[in-house]
Design a protein around this motif. Structure first.
Motif, PDB file in Angstrom:
ATOM      1  N   MET A   6       1.567  65.515  12.418  1.00  0.00           N
ATOM      2  CA  MET A   6       1.116  64.192  12.820  1.00  0.00           C
ATOM      3  C   MET A   6       1.791  63.444  14.123  1.00  0.00           C
ATOM      4  O   MET A   6       1.160  62.704  14.526  1.00  0.00           O
ATOM      5  N   SER A   7       3.183  63.952  14.339  1.00  0.00           N
ATOM      6  CA  SER A   7       3.923  63.422  15.561  1.00  0.00           C
ATOM      7  C   SER A   7       3.041  63.940  16.850  1.00  0.00           C
ATOM      8  O   SER A   7       2.863  63.238  17.519  1.00  0.00           O
ATOM      9  N   ILE A   8       2.631  65.060  16.472  1.00  0.00           N
ATOM     10  CA  ILE A   8       1.754  65.482  17.753  1.00  0.00           C
ATOM     11  C   ILE A   8       0.562  64.843  18.130  1.00  0.00           C
ATOM     12  O   ILE A   8       0.347  64.503  18.949  1.00  0.00           O
ATOM     13  N   ILE A   9      -0.147  64.740  17.093  1.00  0.00           N
ATOM     14  CA  ILE A   9      -1.417  63.837  17.102  1.00  0.00           C
ATOM     15  C   ILE A   9      -1.196  62.475  17.678  1.00  0.00           C
ATOM     16  O   ILE A   9      -1.967  61.944  18.305  1.00  0.00           O
ATOM     17  N   LEU A  10      -0.110  61.881  16.973  1.00  0.00           N
ATOM     18  CA  LEU A  10       0.093  60.662  17.488  1.00  0.00           C
ATOM     19  C   LEU A  10       0.525  60.447  18.929  1.00  0.00           C
ATOM     20  O   LEU A  10       0.073  59.695  19.528  1.00  0.00           O
TER      21      LEU A  10
END
Length: 174
Positions: A6-10
């Motif tokens: 989720m951090s990478i997507i954000l």
């Protein structure tokens, strides 16, 4: 150490949104003209041609000056609202505005006040533009430069009422 998915997507979503064009922001408070095209509000249709009652009463042609069929939206608007359109052509201050002007210049005034204010405004917006680097969200130069100088109408009304100054256009206190 692995970063959560989720951090990478954000981070990717934020990076992609930063690539968007800022010129698509359409606001009525934008000061600068951003396009190279014509200004559609600058094109005014001419008045219809009319035959004068007496050809001798026509003014002499003056190259570069206005003629009888040139539109004058300010004078037309003043006449439509019941005012005197000839007041636009007068030089100096009318007798109706004399008291207002005298009160406004009671502490003195400079002869080139318009040029001075234009230069100060340009400098204020230039200085503010260098400080505001991120520019997150839709904004314009004028609003961001003068936001600290805006007046709060409610606070001003309360200040006047505390001094027992009447505010007839405001609603009565609760």
């Amino acid at each position: 150490m692995k970063m959560p998915r989720m951090s990478i997507i954000l981070i990717l979503a934020l990076a992609l949104s930063a690539c968007g064009k800022r010129d698509r922001d359409v606001t009525l408070t934008r000061i600068k003209k951003t396009g190279n095209g014509p200004d559609e509000f600058a094109i005014l249709p001419g008045k219809p041609l009319q035959t004068p009652e007496d050809y001798a009463s026509l003014p002499a042609p003056t190259p570069g000056a206005a003629n009888l069929t040139d539109p004058n939206p300010r004078a037309d608007g003043i006449a439509a609202l019941g005012g005197n359109a000839a007041a636009l052509n007068s030089a100096g201050i009318s007798a109706n505005d004399g008291a207002l002007v005298n009160h406004a210049v009671r502490y003195g005034s400079g002869p080139g006040i318009r040029q001075t204010l234009a230069a100060e405004d340009k400098e204020t917006r230039r200085r503010h533009g260098r400080v505001n680097i991120l520019r997150i969200g839709p904004n314009d130069d004028y609003t961001s430069a003068y936001k600290r100088q805006w007046l709060n109408a409610t606070e001003e009304e309360l200040r006047l009422r505390r001094r027992a100054i009447e505010t007839p256009s405001a609603p009565p206190p609760e």
